[in-house]
Design an enzyme around this catalytic site. Structure first.
Site, mmCIF file in Angstrom:
data_model
loop_
_atom_site.group_PDB
_atom_site.id
_atom_site.type_symbol
_atom_site.label_atom_id
_atom_site.label_comp_id
_atom_site.label_asym_id
_atom_site.label_seq_id
_atom_site.Cartn_x
_atom_site.Cartn_y
_atom_site.Cartn_z
ATOM 1 N N SER A 188 0.801 -1.233 0.000
ATOM 2 C CA SER A 188 0.000 0.000 0.000
ATOM 3 C C SER A 188 0.829 1.276 0.000
ATOM 4 C CB SER A 188 -0.949 0.007 1.207
ATOM 5 O OG SER A 188 -0.211 -0.027 2.412
ATOM 6 N N SER B 282 15.646 -6.965 0.983
ATOM 7 C CA SER B 282 16.498 -6.789 2.153
ATOM 8 C C SER B 282 17.009 -5.351 2.170
ATOM 9 C CB SER B 282 17.638 -7.809 2.130
ATOM 10 O OG SER B 282 18.434 -7.708 3.281
ATOM 11 N N TYR C 157 16.632 -3.128 13.000
ATOM 12 C CA TYR C 157 16.532 -3.102 11.535
ATOM 13 C C TYR C 157 17.732 -3.789 10.900
ATOM 14 C CZ TYR C 157 15.723 -1.379 6.806
ATOM 15 O OH TYR C 157 15.502 -1.302 5.446
ATOM 16 N N LYS D 72 17.702 -7.365 8.692
ATOM 17 C CA LYS D 72 18.135 -7.428 7.305
ATOM 18 C C LYS D 72 19.326 -8.375 7.130
ATOM 19 C CE LYS D 72 14.981 -4.681 5.753
ATOM 20 N NZ LYS D 72 13.894 -5.193 4.889
#
Length: 231
Positions: free
Chosen positions: A9, A117, A131, A135
């Protein structure tokens, strides 16, 4: 093609949805704001139920695991709930997403799995604990999955972008090196997917610098990261 895209979205996901629809593909959009398949991907039971429903009625040609979140960069030790939420959305949700897709692709002996990633997976920033961790975990996951599914002619593509202008990066309060527009970033992603790149880190100069930093002796790397974190 029948394509599933999470995080559909906004940002990268929204742009990919638009492009693939314009090319005539059938796209299943999964996001919190989706009209038909509304889901926070950290709600694993709901996500798995949605995917099971889609797969039971459609043969999936490609899935793009794009959903991701990032909390503001901070030097403070992260609260557990925020840390867990980041790991759930950015990493664990990918396996929940693929649980019912991979068996179908293996049976059909074809398919394409795209994982979004980040360059943050190469060097773990001290100001983005969750974060960077999520990743880096994704990079390992993509590598293991790629080699596990290779005998079934299933392509696993790990996309590792730098900074792309989206709602998520708009929250960053620091100067982002080599910041790309959304259109430029998705151009690179779309080309890498079309070429079945096993791993694709970009933009080139930034990616090369980050990879070089990741290969430095740990004492030198720590010195650079600690100095950067102070600024």
């Amino acid at each position: 093609m029948n394509i599933i895209i999470t995080g559909a979205s906004s940002g990268i996901g929204k742009e990919l949805v638009k492009r693939y629809k314009n090319q005539g593909h059938n796209v299943f959009e999964i996001s919190r704001r989706s009209e038909k398949y509304s889901c926070d991907v950290s709600d694993f039971d709901k996500l798995r139920a949605i995917i099971k429903e889609i797969v039971s009625n459609n043969e999936i040609d490609m899935v793009i695991a794009n959903a991701g979140i990032s909390y503001p960069h901070s030097k403070e030790f992260m609260e557990f709930n925020d840390f867990k939420h980041t790991i759930d959305v950015n990493f664990i949700s990918v396996h929940a997403l693929l649980e019912n897709i991979v068996p179908q692709m293996k049976q059909n002996k074809k398919g394409k799995i795209v994982i979004i990633s980040s360059l943050a997976g190469f060097v773990a920033s001290p100001t983005s604990l969750a974060y960077s961790s999520s990743k880096r975990a994704l990079n390992s996951y993509a590598e293991a999955l790629r080699n596990q599914l290779a005998p079934f002619n299933i392509k696993v593509i790990n996309i590792q972008p730098g900074f792309i202008k989206t709602e998520m990066t708009d929250k960053n309060k620091f100067k982002m090196p080599f910041l790309m527009s959304l259109e430029e970033g998705v151009d690179e992603i779309e080309k890498a997917i079309a070429k079945n790149k096993k791993e694709y880190a970009f933009p080139f100069v930034f990616a090369t610098a980050v990879k070089f930093l990741s290969m430095l002796p740990v004492s030198i790397r720590d010195f650079i990261l600690q100095k950067w974190a102070k600024n």
